[in-house]
Write a protein that holds these residues in place. Structure first.
Motif, PDB file in Angstrom:
ATOM      1  N   GLN A 165     118.117  29.288  46.436  1.00 18.24           N
ATOM      2  CA  GLN A 165     119.377  28.758  46.951  1.00 18.24           C
ATOM      3  C   GLN A 165     119.641  29.125  48.410  1.00 18.24           C
ATOM      4  O   GLN A 165     120.723  28.861  48.926  1.00 18.24           O
ATOM      5  CB  GLN A 165     120.538  29.243  46.086  1.00 18.24           C
ATOM      6  N   ASN A 166     118.657  29.734  49.062  1.00 20.29           N
ATOM      7  CA  ASN A 166     118.841  30.102  50.467  1.00 20.29           C
ATOM      8  C   ASN A 166     118.262  29.062  51.418  1.00 20.29           C
ATOM      9  O   ASN A 166     118.217  29.283  52.628  1.00 20.29           O
ATOM     10  CB  ASN A 166     118.224  31.471  50.744  1.00 20.29           C
ATOM     11  N   PHE A 167     117.804  27.929  50.880  1.00 21.25           N
ATOM     12  CA  PHE A 167     117.288  26.854  51.720  1.00 21.25           C
ATOM     13  C   PHE A 167     118.400  25.842  51.987  1.00 21.25           C
ATOM     14  O   PHE A 167     118.979  25.281  51.037  1.00 21.25           O
ATOM     15  CB  PHE A 167     116.105  26.163  51.055  1.00 21.25           C
ATOM     16  N   PRO A 168     118.728  25.566  53.253  1.00 22.06           N
ATOM     17  CA  PRO A 168     119.816  24.630  53.569  1.00 22.06           C
ATOM     18  C   PRO A 168     119.621  23.242  52.961  1.00 22.06           C
ATOM     19  O   PRO A 168     120.593  22.605  52.550  1.00 22.06           O
ATOM     20  CB  PRO A 168     119.798  24.574  55.105  1.00 22.06           C
ATOM     21  N   THR A 169     118.369  22.775  52.891  1.00 24.49           N
ATOM     22  CA  THR A 169     118.114  21.444  52.343  1.00 24.49           C
ATOM     23  C   THR A 169     118.497  21.375  50.865  1.00 24.49           C
ATOM     24  O   THR A 169     119.104  20.400  50.407  1.00 24.49           O
ATOM     25  CB  THR A 169     116.643  21.058  52.516  1.00 24.49           C
ATOM     26  N   VAL A 170     118.154  22.422  50.118  1.00 25.10           N
ATOM     27  CA  VAL A 170     118.517  22.472  48.699  1.00 25.10           C
ATOM     28  C   VAL A 170     120.040  22.466  48.551  1.00 25.10           C
ATOM     29  O   VAL A 170     120.604  21.727  47.733  1.00 25.10           O
ATOM     30  CB  VAL A 170     117.910  23.723  48.029  1.00 25.10           C
ATOM     31  N   LEU A 171     120.709  23.268  49.358  1.00 25.71           N
ATOM     32  CA  LEU A 171     122.171  23.330  49.303  1.00 25.71           C
ATOM     33  C   LEU A 171     122.798  21.986  49.673  1.00 25.71           C
ATOM     34  O   LEU A 171     123.797  21.567  49.075  1.00 25.71           O
ATOM     35  CB  LEU A 171     122.679  24.424  50.249  1.00 25.71           C
ATOM     36  N   ALA A 172     122.213  21.317  50.669  1.00 27.49           N
ATOM     37  CA  ALA A 172     122.751  20.022  51.096  1.00 27.49           C
ATOM     38  C   ALA A 172     122.685  19.001  49.969  1.00 27.49           C
ATOM     39  O   ALA A 172     123.661  18.275  49.706  1.00 27.49           O
ATOM     40  CB  ALA A 172     121.977  19.519  52.314  1.00 27.49           C
ATOM     41  N   PHE A 173     121.546  18.943  49.270  1.00 27.31           N
ATOM     42  CA  PHE A 173     121.426  17.999  48.159  1.00 27.31           C
ATOM     43  C   PHE A 173     122.349  18.390  47.009  1.00 27.31           C
ATOM     44  O   PHE A 173     122.896  17.520  46.319  1.00 27.31           O
ATOM     45  CB  PHE A 173     119.979  17.924  47.679  1.00 27.31           C
ATOM     46  N   GLU A 174     122.534  19.688  46.787  1.00 34.71           N
ATOM     47  CA  GLU A 174     123.424  20.127  45.721  1.00 34.71           C
ATOM     48  C   GLU A 174     124.873  19.748  46.010  1.00 34.71           C
ATOM     49  O   GLU A 174     125.609  19.353  45.102  1.00 34.71           O
ATOM     50  CB  GLU A 174     123.294  21.642  45.533  1.00 34.71           C
ATOM     51  N   VAL A 175     125.293  19.871  47.266  1.00 37.60           N
ATOM     52  CA  VAL A 175     126.649  19.472  47.636  1.00 37.60           C
ATOM     53  C   VAL A 175     126.842  17.979  47.394  1.00 37.60           C
ATOM     54  O   VAL A 175     127.861  17.540  46.820  1.00 37.60           O
ATOM     55  CB  VAL A 175     126.935  19.823  49.107  1.00 37.60           C
TER      56      VAL A 175
END
Length: 321
Positions: A165-175
């Protein structure tokens, strides 16, 4: 068998939780006042009593913006919801004002009683039951099952939760998926029977234009059109601005309106830097969408799709970094 449960000891709740409960009740109750004023404004407009409509519209607008002062909420996330309600109410009110000389015509059946018609106008953000409306769905998404798509997007969200969960891309898709899941869930619970899908399948996005006009939710397409796009698109050519440029500036105006909407709504929980990022996100999306339309038009091409995914992933990842 007699089974009884001890009541929850309200007195033992933390003071902050008790205060939040009182503030939410007070804040929600106060927001009912401008909402009722807006309902009666619409009702009297339908009745042809335009002077009363104008007075009630002004009172409703003023009362919406008094909400944060008359019923302040100290909790940031709860105050954020209050700001969203104020912003949505304001856009709905101004959208109806902009269309007051030619309101959309009810076309989902026989003529309704005026009180019920006013309620439908108030509660349908997209004017689903009216003509014209601002629902844009591509032909390959017209007949998909919304509940099935919700399940697919929940599954994708669950898979992303297993990744670091520390990857911005993963967080962006999750949002993005979280917004899809929350809004679609509310849509399935609160929709009218005739309401079309709120989103298209996100994994079928093939362009920036398609993303913003067909795949992403179009709940605010009507105020974006009446308050930003249309005044610029049809106003500037009167002063000699070429239609092509006026159309592009109108699109940028719609993105600008959404930037202001989100910056105001999220201001209780974001610092200045975060709000600037929100504004830049919509600004650069507007520039990219206009540029894509100028280069590709309505043509489909895999390069166009790849560039759209790269751009949206990059700009969303930067915003979450």
């Amino acid at each position: 068998m007699n089974i009884s449960y001890s009541p929850i000891p309200i007195a033992s709740l933390p003071p902050a939780v008790e205060q939040l409960g009182h503030e939410l009740i007070k804040g929600t109750a106060f927001l009912l006042i401008p909402t009722e004023l807006l309902y009666f404004a619409i009702y009297f407009h339908i009745k042809g009593l335009h002077r009363i409509y104008e007075v009630l519209t002004f009172l409703s607008l003023a009362t919406f913006w008094l909400a944060a002062y008359a019923a302040p909420v100290s909790c940031g996330p709860a105050r954020c919801l209050q700001h969203f309600a104020v912003a949505i109410g304001t856009m709905k009110l101004l959208d109806i004002w902009a269309r007051r000389h030619a309101l959309p015509v009810y076309s989902a059946g026989k003529r309704l009683a005026d009180w019920k018609l006013a309620l439908i106008v108030l509660t349908e953000l997209r004017y689903e039951s009216f003509t014209p409306n601002h629902i844009r769905v591509s032909k390959d998404q017209e007949n998909f099952n919304e509940l099935t798509q919700l399940g697919i997007h929940v599954a994708i969200f669950a898979i992303l939760q297993t990744l670091p969960q520390n990857f911005p891309t993963v967080l962006a898709f999750e949002v993005m998926l979280a917004i899809y899941i929350l809004w679609t869930s509310m849509q399935l619970l609160l929709r009218y029977k005739s309401s079309p899908a709120l989103f298209g399948p996100l994994y079928l996005i093939n362009s920036l234009t398609g993303f913003w006009s067909e795949s992403w939710h179009n709940a605010f397409a009507s105020p974006c059109t009446s308050l930003a796009y249309a005044p610029i698109r049809y106003g500037l050519p009167k002063y000699g601005v070429p239609v092509v440029i006026a159309r592009s500036l109108g699109v940028l105006g719609a993105f600008g309106l959404m930037a202001m909407f989100h910056m105001y709504a999220l201001s209780p929980i974001l610092d200045r830097e975060g709000l600037v990022r929100i504004g830049l996100f919509f600004f650069f999306n507007g520039i990219a969408t206009v540029s894509e339309a100028a280069i590709w038009g309505h043509k489909r091409h895999w390069v166009k799709t790849v560039l759209a995914w790269i751009f949206e992933t990059t700009i969303a990842s930067v915003g979450d970094s």
